[in-house]
Motif scaffolding. Structure first.
Motif, PDB file in Angstrom:
ATOM      1  N   THR A   1       0.625  -2.251  -5.668  1.00 16.74           N
ATOM      2  CA  THR A   1       1.087  -1.047  -5.288  1.00 16.74           C
ATOM      3  C   THR A   1      -0.890  -0.630  -4.539  1.00 16.74           C
ATOM      4  O   THR A   1      -1.244  -0.393  -6.172  1.00 16.74           O
ATOM      5  N   ARG A   2      -1.303  -0.557  -4.043  1.00 16.50           N
ATOM      6  CA  ARG A   2      -2.552  -0.031  -3.690  1.00 16.50           C
ATOM      7  C   ARG A   2      -2.386   1.136  -2.898  1.00 16.50           C
ATOM      8  O   ARG A   2      -1.736   1.787  -2.111  1.00 16.50           O
TER       9      ARG A   2
ATOM     10  N   VAL B   1      -7.861  -1.340   2.645  1.00 19.94           N
ATOM     11  CA  VAL B   1      -6.692  -1.576   1.338  1.00 19.94           C
ATOM     12  C   VAL B   1      -6.055  -2.540   1.058  1.00 19.94           C
ATOM     13  O   VAL B   1      -6.271  -3.042  -0.253  1.00 19.94           O
ATOM     14  N   HIS B   2      -4.838  -2.254   1.764  1.00 14.46           N
ATOM     15  CA  HIS B   2      -4.419  -3.947   1.425  1.00 14.46           C
ATOM     16  C   HIS B   2      -5.391  -5.325   1.224  1.00 14.46           C
ATOM     17  O   HIS B   2      -5.209  -6.176   1.213  1.00 14.46           O
TER      18      HIS B   2
ATOM     19  N   GLY C   1      -7.785  -5.480  -1.126  1.00 14.04           N
ATOM     20  CA  GLY C   1      -8.374  -5.399  -1.743  1.00 14.04           C
ATOM     21  C   GLY C   1      -9.487  -5.169  -1.512  1.00 14.04           C
ATOM     22  O   GLY C   1     -10.117  -5.020  -2.789  1.00 14.04           O
TER      23      GLY C   1
ATOM     24  N   ARG D   1      -7.366   3.734  -4.207  1.00  9.73           N
ATOM     25  CA  ARG D   1      -7.901   2.781  -3.703  1.00  9.73           C
ATOM     26  C   ARG D   1      -9.244   3.306  -3.306  1.00  9.73           C
ATOM     27  O   ARG D   1      -8.985   2.302  -1.916  1.00  9.73           O
TER      28      ARG D   1
ATOM     29  N   VAL E   1       0.746  -1.261  -0.205  1.00 14.70           N
ATOM     30  CA  VAL E   1      -0.199  -0.146   0.102  1.00 14.70           C
ATOM     31  C   VAL E   1       0.942   1.263  -0.275  1.00 14.70           C
ATOM     32  O   VAL E   1       1.912   1.328   0.866  1.00 14.70           O
TER      33      VAL E   1
ATOM     34  N   GLU F   1     -15.945  -1.890  -6.824  1.00 20.36           N
ATOM     35  CA  GLU F   1     -14.914  -1.994  -8.014  1.00 20.36           C
ATOM     36  C   GLU F   1     -15.723  -2.321  -9.046  1.00 20.36           C
ATOM     37  O   GLU F   1     -15.049  -1.537 -10.137  1.00 20.36           O
TER      38      GLU F   1
ATOM     39  N   GLN G   1      -0.799   3.987 -11.881  1.00 19.72           N
ATOM     40  CA  GLN G   1      -1.623   3.029 -12.604  1.00 19.72           C
ATOM     41  C   GLN G   1      -1.240   2.906 -13.887  1.00 19.72           C
ATOM     42  O   GLN G   1      -2.034   1.878 -14.501  1.00 19.72           O
TER      43      GLN G   1
END
Length: 237
Positions: free
Chosen positions: A70-71, A112-113, A115, A93, A42, A197, A64
């Motif tokens: 990585t989020r 966020v980690h 998902g 995210r 993250v 999402e 991106q």
């Protein structure tokens, strides 16, 4: 100093545990290079960096464009409408306000980690309002070719329209089981795992100027408003 304080707070967290990494400097280039080199799970990126007041968005767009695992989470002074929308369009995210507590920041990073997406009710209202004004979209690849079948695109349009699986099955005259199978295939093709999402993915597609599927905007507004509380709760789990 603020970054060191946040890193210290995260290191002291016991459940979950974090291993913070600080860049050598706080320009967009230095931060992007550090993320590319270390590939953290993250990345907590401030919208305001030494480059400019919006340099953090450049970092998000770099992540991106490279399809890094990585989020990113964008740290904002104020979660205003345009800042939030641009954050998710740039690949965030989650968005997090500096006014919130360190305990909530730990939860945000953990979510966020795992998902999931982190956004409050107000931020989700911004996102859904943007979708109402732009309408649901075709999902295409970089060459403009559709990633989904015509039926899958219909399912995406109805999901973004706020319909449940049962309502989708009634409208398309399919069984609920078949609708679930379509959603599973859509999630698999797009590399996502939740309806929220999928909505955010559609929003990012609109940023690229993709042609819209034609739903009824008034019905969409009504349904999205009705489903907003349950969507927001799902994000925060």
């Amino acid at each position: 100093m603020a970054s060191q304080l946040i890193a210290g707070q995260l290191r002291s967290c016991r459940s979950p545990r974090f291993e913070p990494i600080l860049p050598v400097s706080f320009t967009s280039t230095a931060i992007a290079d550090e993320i590319i080199r270390t590939r953290p799970d993250v990345a907590l990126v401030s919208g305001v960096l030494q480059d400019s007041s919006f340099a953090g968005y450049a970092v998000l767009r770099t992540i991106q464009s490279l399809n890094l695992p990585t989020r990113p989470i964008l740290l904002l002074e104020n979660c205003e409408h345009d800042l939030v929308i641009d954050a998710f369009r740039s690949g965030a995210r989650g968005v997090f306000s500096r006014a919130e507590s360190s305990e909530r920041l730990s939860k945000c990073i953990h979510i966020v980690h795992k998902g999931q997406i982190w956004a409050g009710t107000r931020e989700m209202e911004y996102i859904l309002g943007e979708l109402v004004s732009t309408r649901p979209l075709r999902i295409v690849d970089a060459q403009g070719c559709s990633l989904l079948s015509k039926r899958e695109e219909e399912v995406v349009a109805l999901v973004a329209d706020g319909l449940t699986n049962r309502q989708i099955s009634e409208q398309l005259k399919l069984s609920e089981h078949t609708v679930k199978n379509y959603l599973f295939k859509i999630f698999e093709k797009l590399g996502i795992s939740t309806r929220v999402e999928l909505v955010l993915y559609a929003l990012s597609q609109n940023h690229r100027g993709v042609t819209a599927i034609d739903p009824c905007a008034q019905q969409q507004t009504k349904r999205l408003s009705a489903t907003l509380p349950s969507i927001a709760r799902r994000i925060r789990i």
